[in-house]
Write an enzyme that holds these catalytic residues in place. Structure first.
Site, PDB file in Angstrom:
ATOM      1  N   ARG A  75       0.851  -1.198   0.000  1.00  0.00           N
ATOM      2  CA  ARG A  75       0.000   0.000   0.000  1.00  0.00           C
ATOM      3  C   ARG A  75       0.880   1.239   0.000  1.00  0.00           C
ATOM      4  O   ARG A  75       1.705   1.404   0.890  1.00  0.00           O
ATOM      5  CB  ARG A  75      -0.919  -0.003   1.228  1.00  0.00           C
ATOM      6  CG  ARG A  75      -1.773   1.242   1.314  1.00  0.00           C
ATOM      7  CD  ARG A  75      -2.603   1.315   2.576  1.00  0.00           C
ATOM      8  NE  ARG A  75      -3.248   2.624   2.663  1.00  0.00           N
ATOM      9  CZ  ARG A  75      -3.204   3.398   3.742  1.00  0.00           C
ATOM     10  NH1 ARG A  75      -2.588   2.979   4.841  1.00  0.00           N
ATOM     11  NH2 ARG A  75      -3.781   4.587   3.731  1.00  0.00           N
ATOM     12  N   HIS A 119      -2.945  10.966   0.746  1.00  0.00           N
ATOM     13  CA  HIS A 119      -2.377  10.745   2.085  1.00  0.00           C
ATOM     14  C   HIS A 119      -1.748  12.060   2.543  1.00  0.00           C
ATOM     15  O   HIS A 119      -0.574  12.134   2.881  1.00  0.00           O
ATOM     16  CB  HIS A 119      -1.334   9.622   2.052  1.00  0.00           C
ATOM     17  CG  HIS A 119      -1.078   8.988   3.393  1.00  0.00           C
ATOM     18  ND1 HIS A 119      -1.144   7.630   3.626  1.00  0.00           N
ATOM     19  CD2 HIS A 119      -0.745   9.548   4.571  1.00  0.00           C
ATOM     20  CE1 HIS A 119      -0.845   7.388   4.895  1.00  0.00           C
ATOM     21  NE2 HIS A 119      -0.613   8.521   5.498  1.00  0.00           N
ATOM     22  N   GLU A 164      -7.308   8.432   6.386  1.00  0.00           N
ATOM     23  CA  GLU A 164      -7.539   9.076   7.672  1.00  0.00           C
ATOM     24  C   GLU A 164      -8.026  10.519   7.554  1.00  0.00           C
ATOM     25  O   GLU A 164      -7.335  11.478   7.944  1.00  0.00           O
ATOM     26  CB  GLU A 164      -6.267   9.030   8.520  1.00  0.00           C
ATOM     27  CG  GLU A 164      -5.769   7.643   8.755  1.00  0.00           C
ATOM     28  CD  GLU A 164      -4.658   7.590   9.783  1.00  0.00           C
ATOM     29  OE1 GLU A 164      -4.186   8.630  10.243  1.00  0.00           O
ATOM     30  OE2 GLU A 164      -4.268   6.471  10.134  1.00  0.00           O
ATOM     31  N   ASN A 297      -7.168   1.714  10.031  1.00  0.00           N
ATOM     32  CA  ASN A 297      -5.833   1.873  10.625  1.00  0.00           C
ATOM     33  C   ASN A 297      -6.022   1.788  12.132  1.00  0.00           C
ATOM     34  O   ASN A 297      -6.799   2.560  12.686  1.00  0.00           O
ATOM     35  CB  ASN A 297      -5.220   3.224  10.259  1.00  0.00           C
ATOM     36  CG  ASN A 297      -4.853   3.308   8.785  1.00  0.00           C
ATOM     37  OD1 ASN A 297      -4.980   2.329   8.055  1.00  0.00           O
ATOM     38  ND2 ASN A 297      -4.403   4.466   8.355  1.00  0.00           N
ATOM     39  N   TYR A 299      -4.113   1.597  15.952  1.00  0.00           N
ATOM     40  CA  TYR A 299      -2.889   1.727  16.745  1.00  0.00           C
ATOM     41  C   TYR A 299      -3.131   1.652  18.236  1.00  0.00           C
ATOM     42  O   TYR A 299      -2.238   1.252  18.994  1.00  0.00           O
ATOM     43  CB  TYR A 299      -2.188   3.060  16.423  1.00  0.00           C
ATOM     44  CG  TYR A 299      -1.583   3.072  15.055  1.00  0.00           C
ATOM     45  CD1 TYR A 299      -2.255   3.627  13.974  1.00  0.00           C
ATOM     46  CD2 TYR A 299      -0.338   2.485  14.819  1.00  0.00           C
ATOM     47  CE1 TYR A 299      -1.704   3.613  12.698  1.00  0.00           C
ATOM     48  CE2 TYR A 299       0.222   2.465  13.558  1.00  0.00           C
ATOM     49  CZ  TYR A 299      -0.472   3.031  12.505  1.00  0.00           C
ATOM     50  OH  TYR A 299       0.060   3.017  11.248  1.00  0.00           O
ATOM     51  N   GLU A 359      -3.413  -0.265   8.131  1.00  0.00           N
ATOM     52  CA  GLU A 359      -2.230   0.073   8.911  1.00  0.00           C
ATOM     53  C   GLU A 359      -2.329  -0.509  10.310  1.00  0.00           C
ATOM     54  O   GLU A 359      -3.371  -0.409  10.946  1.00  0.00           O
ATOM     55  CB  GLU A 359      -2.051   1.590   9.084  1.00  0.00           C
ATOM     56  CG  GLU A 359      -1.556   2.323   7.882  1.00  0.00           C
ATOM     57  CD  GLU A 359      -1.409   3.810   8.145  1.00  0.00           C
ATOM     58  OE1 GLU A 359      -1.121   4.197   9.285  1.00  0.00           O
ATOM     59  OE2 GLU A 359      -1.647   4.588   7.198  1.00  0.00           O
TER      60      GLU A 359
HETATM   61  C1  GCO Z   1      -1.295   7.637  10.322  1.00  0.00           C
HETATM   62  C2  GCO Z   1      -0.705   7.710   9.016  1.00  0.00           C
HETATM   63  C3  GCO Z   1       0.723   7.242   8.926  1.00  0.00           C
HETATM   64  C4  GCO Z   1       1.545   7.346  10.209  1.00  0.00           C
HETATM   65  C5  GCO Z   1       1.425   6.083  11.044  1.00  0.00           C
HETATM   66  C6  GCO Z   1       2.193   6.237  12.354  1.00  0.00           C
HETATM   67  O1  GCO Z   1      -2.009   6.661  10.571  1.00  0.00           O
HETATM   68  O2  GCO Z   1      -1.107   8.573  11.082  1.00  0.00           O
HETATM   69  O3  GCO Z   1      -1.469   6.998   8.080  1.00  0.00           O
HETATM   70  O4  GCO Z   1       1.207   8.095   7.937  1.00  0.00           O
HETATM   71  O5  GCO Z   1       2.895   7.538   9.895  1.00  0.00           O
HETATM   72  O6  GCO Z   1       0.109   5.852  11.383  1.00  0.00           O
HETATM   73  O7  GCO Z   1       1.711   7.357  13.018  1.00  0.00           O
END
Ligand code: GCO
Length: 472
Positions: A75, A119, A164, A297, A299, A359
């Site tokens: 990607r 992006h 995002e 995505n 995290y 992600e």
């Molecule tokens: C995001 C972006 C990425 C970041 C990654 C780490 O999710 O913020 O898509 O470009 O670099 O997530 O923060």
């Protein structure tokens, strides 16, 4: 085990501004991130994406690394100003040619290209005309989409319109820690709306120019939990969930903007007279254009606490949060269960036909040792636990079709500059040298394991507990 499903795609992700460099080469126009990073004080280490990982010149070397890892898919995003330097009008053939060569190199190495159209690197020329808060930028994005999908749509069959939108809208326009660095609530809401609207307007253009392609959008979604059982913390959780998740999910899936958040934003003065004045008659129908997948995505989760001190209600003030002290170098809590939570919630509530984890990854600064080896065991543990959470979601019926590790390589981490390393591949920013970290070798073994599994399932036997064999 999920029986008889199509094989899961295992990949890695990057974005144009974070890895390409060549910021002003071969006719590329300036982006808002070029402008923002060149502005003193904006980036933690004072660095820019001018060179980054020099992927623009080293892309064949990087595709070879993808092949070595055995990625099914890659990607990446396209730098809009590399293709349309002024954002609209004249196309830059040399810029388009770079992506043409990259796509061909990927396909020649059996790596499926997943292309993100936006992006965050908006052409500065469009920003100078007002940028995303201006509705005309929607038409500019559709024009850009038409140019790119006409050029690549015969070979690229997986398209992500935006990455995002929350980040572009809130970090870029409300909090001001991302380009263009504005701090205006109405601009943030207008930006979010025009990003969503441009997504919906672009879908039919992509389908027309890229027959049989999959089209979707990628959202950063964060499961929210209350810090305690108090009503105040529960309401803080509602607000956070509405702000991060529902403001984007609801309109994409035909529910318009969530009424509780419209009310809250109105009370906060985010909109003139509390009205969504920027929403026009057919906007919601356009935004809810049927898509083939949703990219998530993931995290972290958010533990929500009310701003004001909640009344003591004879309830535990804090819910102990086991493991919440575990954090990566960027300070984000490690909470793999949150991936299951968000996957299952989106599946159960919005029913997208297909989901990709577009992600998921972690920042750890493990560096090459005396032998030149990067022993990033923490990243291996992080990925193993998150893969396991994804597997549980799939076993519960979530239509998970792919997983993209963030990131293929260390890269420019926006406001953090190069102080954070998310890559499977170490980058020496002085020399440009690439070094596969242990996690890359582990991932390669893992992917191979899913290929050689006896049963054709989403997830093969090579799952949690799979130990890296240490092969170089
Ligand atoms: C995001 C972006 C990425 C970041 C990654 C780490 O999710 O913020 O898509 O470009 O670099 O997530 O923060």
């Amino acid at each position: 085990m999920v029986k008889g499903a199509q094989r899961m795609l295992w990949g890695a992700a990057t974005s144009s501004y974070q890895i390409e460099g060549a910021w002003n080469e071969d006719g590329k126009g300036e982006s808002i991130w070029d402008r923002y990073a060149h502005t003193p004080g904006r980036i933690k280490d004072g660095k820019t994406g001018d060179v980054a990982c020099d992927h623009y010149h080293r892309y064949k070397e990087d595709v070879a690394l993808m092949k070595r890892i055995g990625l099914d898919a890659y990607r990446f995003s396209i730098a809009w100003p590399r293709v349309l330097p002024e954002g609209r009008g004249a196309t830059n053939a040399r810029g388009l040619d770079f992506y043409d060569r990259l796509v061909d190199e990927l396909l020649a190495n059996d790596v499926l290209p997943f292309v993100t159209l936006y992006h965050w690197d908006l052409p500065q020329a469009l920003q100078d005309r007002g940028g995303w808060p201006q509705r005309e930028t929607v038409a500019a994005f559709v024009e850009y989409t038409d140019v790119v999908t006409k050029a690549l749509g015969d070979r690229v069959k997986h398209w992500i319109t935006h990455n995002e939108p929350w980040c572009a809208a809130v970090l870029g326009q409300l909090i001001g820690v991302h380009a263009p660095g504005a701090r205006d609530a109405e601009s943030a809401l207008r930006t979010a709306h025009h990003l969503l609207l441009s997504h919906g307007a672009a879908v039919p253009v992509i389908r027309a120019n890229s027959p049989d392609a999959e089209v979707g959008i990628t959202l950063n979604l964060i499961p929210a939990v209350p810090a305690s059982g108090s009503a105040a913390d529960y309401d803080a959780c509602r607000q956070y969930d509405g702000h991060i998740n529902r403001w984007f999910l609801d309109p994409l899936y035909g529910r318009d903007y969530p009424s509780d958040m419209v009310r809250d934003y109105g009370r906060k003065g985010y909109m003139p007279d509390g009205e969504l004045v920027f929403v026009e008659a057919d906007d919601y129908r356009t935004i809810a254009a049927p898509c083939d997948f949703l990219g998530i995505n993931y995290y972290m989760r958010e533990i929500c606490r009310s701003d004001d001190v909640a009344e003591e209600e004879n309830l535990p003030r804090e819910i102990p949060v086991p493991g919440s002290e575990l954090r990566t170098d960027i300070g984000w809590e490690i909470y793999s269960e949150g991936l299951f939570d968000i996957l299952y919630r989106v599946h159960a509530t919005y029913r997208p036909p297909k989901l990709y984890i577009t992600e998921n990854g972690c920042s750890y600064g493990d560096a090459p040792d005396a032998d030149g080896r990067v022993r990033d065991e923490r990243r291996i543990a992080y990925l193993r636990d998150h893969f396991a959470a994804a597997r549980r979601a799939a076993e519960q019926g979530v239509p998970l079709a792919g997983y993209f590790v963030w990131s293929l390589m260390d890269n420019f981490e926006w406001g953090e500059g190069y102080t954070q390393r998310f890559g499977l591949v170490w980058i020496d920013y002085e020399t440009g040298e690439r070094i596969l970290k242990d996690s890359a070798y582990w991932y390669a073994d893992f992917i191979e394991g899913t290929r050689t599994a006896l049963t054709s399932t989403l997830f093969s036997g090579a799952w949690p507990g799979y130990v890296h064999n240490g092969a170089g």
